[in-house]
Design a protein around this motif. Structure first.
Motif, PDB file in Angstrom:
ATOM      1  N   ASP A 459     -11.894 -11.428   4.698  1.00 37.93           N
ATOM      2  CA  ASP A 459     -11.946 -10.867   3.354  1.00 37.93           C
ATOM      3  C   ASP A 459     -10.770 -11.371   2.517  1.00 37.93           C
ATOM      4  O   ASP A 459      -9.656 -11.536   3.026  1.00 37.93           O
ATOM      5  N   ASP A 462      -9.541  -7.993  -3.483  1.00 39.31           N
ATOM      6  CA  ASP A 462      -8.765  -6.762  -3.649  1.00 39.31           C
ATOM      7  C   ASP A 462      -7.630  -6.652  -2.638  1.00 39.31           C
ATOM      8  O   ASP A 462      -7.310  -5.558  -2.154  1.00 39.31           O
ATOM      9  N   ILE A 463      -7.028  -7.792  -2.303  1.00 36.40           N
ATOM     10  CA  ILE A 463      -5.862  -7.807  -1.415  1.00 36.40           C
ATOM     11  C   ILE A 463      -4.699  -8.422  -2.177  1.00 36.40           C
ATOM     12  O   ILE A 463      -4.853  -9.478  -2.794  1.00 36.40           O
ATOM     13  N   GLU A 495      -6.309   1.317   0.513  1.00 31.21           N
ATOM     14  CA  GLU A 495      -7.209   1.509   1.646  1.00 31.21           C
ATOM     15  C   GLU A 495      -6.592   1.098   2.974  1.00 31.21           C
ATOM     16  O   GLU A 495      -6.947   1.636   4.016  1.00 31.21           O
ATOM     17  N   ASN A 496      -5.682   0.115   2.930  1.00 36.86           N
ATOM     18  CA  ASN A 496      -5.092  -0.341   4.189  1.00 36.86           C
ATOM     19  C   ASN A 496      -3.812  -1.111   3.890  1.00 36.86           C
ATOM     20  O   ASN A 496      -3.643  -1.651   2.786  1.00 36.86           O
ATOM     21  N   LEU A 539      -7.711  -5.138   8.151  1.00 37.60           N
ATOM     22  CA  LEU A 539      -7.567  -5.366   6.713  1.00 37.60           C
ATOM     23  C   LEU A 539      -8.289  -6.641   6.280  1.00 37.60           C
ATOM     24  O   LEU A 539      -8.980  -6.664   5.250  1.00 37.60           O
ATOM     25  N   LYS A 630      -4.536  -3.568   0.824  1.00 38.86           N
ATOM     26  CA  LYS A 630      -5.933  -3.552   0.397  1.00 38.86           C
ATOM     27  C   LYS A 630      -6.085  -2.459  -0.661  1.00 38.86           C
ATOM     28  O   LYS A 630      -5.799  -1.286  -0.419  1.00 38.86           O
TER      29      LYS A 630
END
Length: 801
Positions: A459, A462-463, A495-496, A539, A630
């Motif tokens: 992924d 959004d990081i 989130e993470n 993540l 995240k």
């Protein structure tokens, strides 16, 4: 006489203002594109050429031979510069530089993050030029704490306050004193910096970068200044003794040092530079684009000029009868062409300057600084002279060879015969190059869509990445890591959180080797290597295909335990990922072993130009220098505020430098995307130029066939048949142009596509689409003028002349 020539030239240009405008527009476009490309290529191939001693400065490069080829590096062992100073008197000067590195600096209680702090010694100033505004190198670097700021950095730190003598604190570990101010360096250098600090401070700033051992290449770079009579190749061959004396004869069989000339470092593909290097295939593509656009504009210029000559044939015939010399006629026509090209040159220089500023802004992520210099202006003027000569050669040849009696009797036409063939051939070539550009645009768009939608195996959305969020650098306190994580996770918009030495991609990678200790053949597998914490796989959504990701127990054991990608196993010669779990490997060439606890599915470790590399992850608390967060989509500002709040209590030294992981990956394609936009605009302009020229030529043909069209209407020809009569030939020419353009467009873009290991398949629909698009635009250009001629009152047509 000259005054009359100029008056006549301006009157002729104004009388035929439509053709003059089209020529001026097309030449301005072509020359602007060429100036921009020339400036970009000149920028690429003149890195560090501005230094006075550039011809005599060499970087000592590290070369290691392996069974897969050679590994090249610009970083050398720390003790090397000392040996070169003492044992090689033929070297005029040796300099050791470290960086540019990222570091945090403090001015009193105010903190700043610097990404380009360059640590140098006193010999650096013998090799590299600076423009000193305050202080001088001889006095400044007699102080082991000396710091020299660039003008913009001094302004950022101190405003209008005098910075000389002020103290600057590096990461609360070493204090420097500002001893000089220099002008901001040019960006086309392989050693960019915002400050120069004495390298003597580096052991306190970051001791990891100055490990005094031959077995590790440190972060430092070694430079030598050679007298003109010293051969660098011969000198480098003597460095083998250094390897033998310090690493042993066995190491000397695979390790060596070579000297790379300063001027050629930026374009040496074997070494990764500090500044973005435009790939060679991109350079070739730019040259082809410049040629295509110039060819399109020049052909348009020639076609319209020959048509203009024919319009003035009776004028020329009369001038010849009354005794005008051929040279006078040629000079008159060349003067008119020169006025057009000179005006186009002026506008193109002005527009190019604007475009270059736009390109600098569009590619700010890779720090490029394109600007017009005297070389670009000379190039533009020279190009204008060449275009005037090339565009005028054929029309002037026609002009001076007119037979006056044929002209007066109206027997000289260009609708049929050899001269029409020349014009139609030029028109076909013009559409060939236009279609090549259209094909290129369609294929480029397909490849970028492929890049955008390609599953990288992890992924990226959004990081955000944070550098040095947790104090400790390469030695991490587990309690501090857990505290930072728990505090960050208090935000409902996070989130993470994970920590490590980099993301899955190979931006600033660490490297290691894996060896199967049970194999009779010593097969070393080069891998990307990262220290990571327990949330890393979750993540980034890395896929475990055998074994498991790290558990808390992995971080408490003294045994080395690692997770590897499937490709690493394949290169070791292992087929089954399940059987690999629990096996031991030698890591980084050391005799101590590591145990494989899990296997990941392969993912793209680099951009799509390069093959996937095997990766190794170690679950421990060593080396965390990056934090990844995240974020819930749409809540970036709230997360930023929360990060600032956490850092203020946990790490007051932290200065936020948020980097979107998606943007970081996109940097790899910055040049390509800008080039694509450039080609897209160029293709549109090339077709527009071709259509403008086609419209003018149709007007010329209509003028030549005025009586014929009138007669055909009188005898019963309808409007549709007349439109078809006027346009069908040009449709056939475009069809022929497509047949010619397809192989050139395919093989030309194939070269660009081949620079990507992972690429889109080219569909035949691309070429059909290019043909239909060009036909449609051309029909719109031809149709209006043909329809207007076909609907003209035949009485007016028969009265023509």
């Amino acid at each position: 006489m000259n005054k009359i020539f100029f008056k006549t030239a301006f009157r002729n240009l104004l009388r035929n203002r439509a053709n003059t405008g089209i020529n001026l527009l097309s030449l301005t476009i072509g020359m602007t594109v060429s100036i921009v490309i020339f400036t970009l290529i000149k920028y690429q191939y003149t890195f560090d050429h501005f230094h006075t001693n550039a011809d005599r400065v060499y970087r000592v490069n590290f070369v290691e031979k392996t069974q897969w080829g050679a590994n090249y590096g610009s970083q050398t062992p720390e003790p090397l510069h000392k040996v070169l100073r003492t044992d090689y008197p033929q070297i005029e000067a040796v300099s050791r530089t470290i960086g540019p590195i990222e570091t945090r600096v403090f001015i009193g209680e105010e903190k700043f993050d610097e990404s380009k702090a360059l640590f140098v010694d006193e010999n650096y100033f013998q090799m590299f030029d600076q423009k000193w505004l305050r202080g001088n190198p001889e006095e400044a670097f007699s102080d082991p704490q000396a710091v020299v700021l660039t003008e913009s950095t001094a302004k950022r730190y101190f405003g209008n306050e005098d910075p000389m003598g002020q103290t600057i604190d590096f990461a609360r570990r070493a204090q420097g004193v500002i001893r000089g101010i220099v002008a901001d360096p040019r960006l086309n250098t392989n050693l960019p910096y915002t400050m120069l600090a004495n390298v003597a401070m580096m052991p306190k700033v970051q001791e990891f970068y100055v490990r005094n051992t031959w077995s590790i290449t440190s972060m430092g770079t070694t430079w030598v200044l050679l007298p003109e009579n010293v051969d660098p190749v011969n000198l480098a061959s003597q460095f083998n003794a250094i390897v033998v004396n310090n690493l042993g004869e066995e190491a000397a069989e695979t390790i060596s040092f070579e000297l790379g000339g300063l001027k050629s470092l930026h374009t040496d593909d074997r070494y990764s530079g500090l500044n973005y290097t435009i790939p060679n295939d991109t350079i070739y593509g730019l040259l082809i684009i410049a040629f295509i656009v110039l060819a399109t504009c020049t052909i348009n210029f020639v076609n319209l000029s020959t048509a203009q000559v024919l319009k003035r044939s009776q004028e020329v015939g009369i001038k010849k009868i009354i005794g005008c010399a051929k040279s006078q006629l040629a000079n008159q026509f060349f003067l008119e062409l020169s006025i057009v090209t000179l005006t186009a040159t002026f506008f193109s220089i002005w527009i190019a300057e604007v475009l270059l500023n736009e390109i600098n802004g569009a590619m700010s992520a890779i720090s490029i600084d394109l600007k017009l210099e005297m070389a670009s202006i000379i190039f533009a003027i020279g190009l204008g002279v060449i275009l005037t000569f090339l565009a005028g050669l054929y029309p002037v040849g026609m002009l001076v060879n007119f037979k006056p009696l044929e002209v007066i009797r109206s027997k000289f036409t260009q609708v049929r015969g050899r001269k029409a063939v020349v014009r139609n051939t030029l028109l076909t070539v013009q559409f060939v190059v236009a279609q090549i550009l259209v094909i290129s645009v369609l294929i480029f768009n397909s490849q970028f869509s492929y890049i955008k939608n390609k599953d990288l195996g992890y992924d990226t959305e959004d990081i955000i990445g944070l550098g040095n969020f947790v104090p400790g650098g390469y030695r991490v306190d587990p309690a501090l890591i857990n505290s930072a994580k728990s505090q960050l996770m208090e935000s409902p918009f996070i989130e993470n959180v994970t920590f490590g030495t980099g993301g899955p991609n190979a931006i600033n990678p660490w490297n290691t080797t894996l060896v199967d200790p049970e194999s009779t053949e010593r097969i070393e597998v080069n891998c990307d290597f990262k220290h990571v914490d327990i949330n890393y796989a979750e993540l980034f959504n890395l896929k475990v295909i055998a074994g498991s990701w790290f558990s808390p127990a992995n971080y408490q054991t003294e045994n080395r335990e690692i997770v590897v990608t499937e490709l690493a196993l394949q290169k070791l010669g292992w087929d089954d990922p399940q059987e690999a779990v629990g096996r031991r490997v030698n890591i980084n060439g050391y005799s101590d072993n590591a145990t494989i606890v899990g296997v990941l599915a392969d993912f793209h470790t680099d951009n799509l130009r390069n093959e996937i590399k095997p990766s190794v992850f170690e679950g421990d608390y060593a080396g965390y220098n990056q934090t990844f967060v995240k974020v819930k989509e749409g809540y970036y500002s709230e997360v930023a505020q929360h990060i600032d709040k956490v850092s203020s209590s946990m790490n007051p030294d932290f200065v936020a430098d948020y980097k979107s992981f998606t943007d970081e990956i996109a940097i790899d394609y910055e040049i390509d995307r800008t080039l694509f936009g450039f080609i897209n605009a160029t293709a549109i302009l090339a077709i527009a130029i071709g259509c403008l020229g086609l419209y003018s030529l149709i007007a010329f043909v209509v003028q030549q066939k005025t009586k014929e069209l009138g007669i055909r209407k009188v005898v019963g020809a309808n409007t549709n048949s007349l439109v078809l009569l006027l346009s069908s030939k040009y449709i056939w020419l475009i069809a022929i142009a497509t047949v010619i353009a397809v192989p050139f467009g395919f093989y030309g873009t194939r070269e660009w596509l081949n620079s990507f290991v992972y690429q889109v398949e080219v569909s035949p629909l691309v070429f059909v689409g290019a043909f239909l698009l060009t036909i449609l635009i051309a029909l719109l250009s031809i149709g209006y003028r043909a329809f207007k001629a076909a609907t003209t009152n035949p009485v007016k047509a028969l009265r023509y002349e």
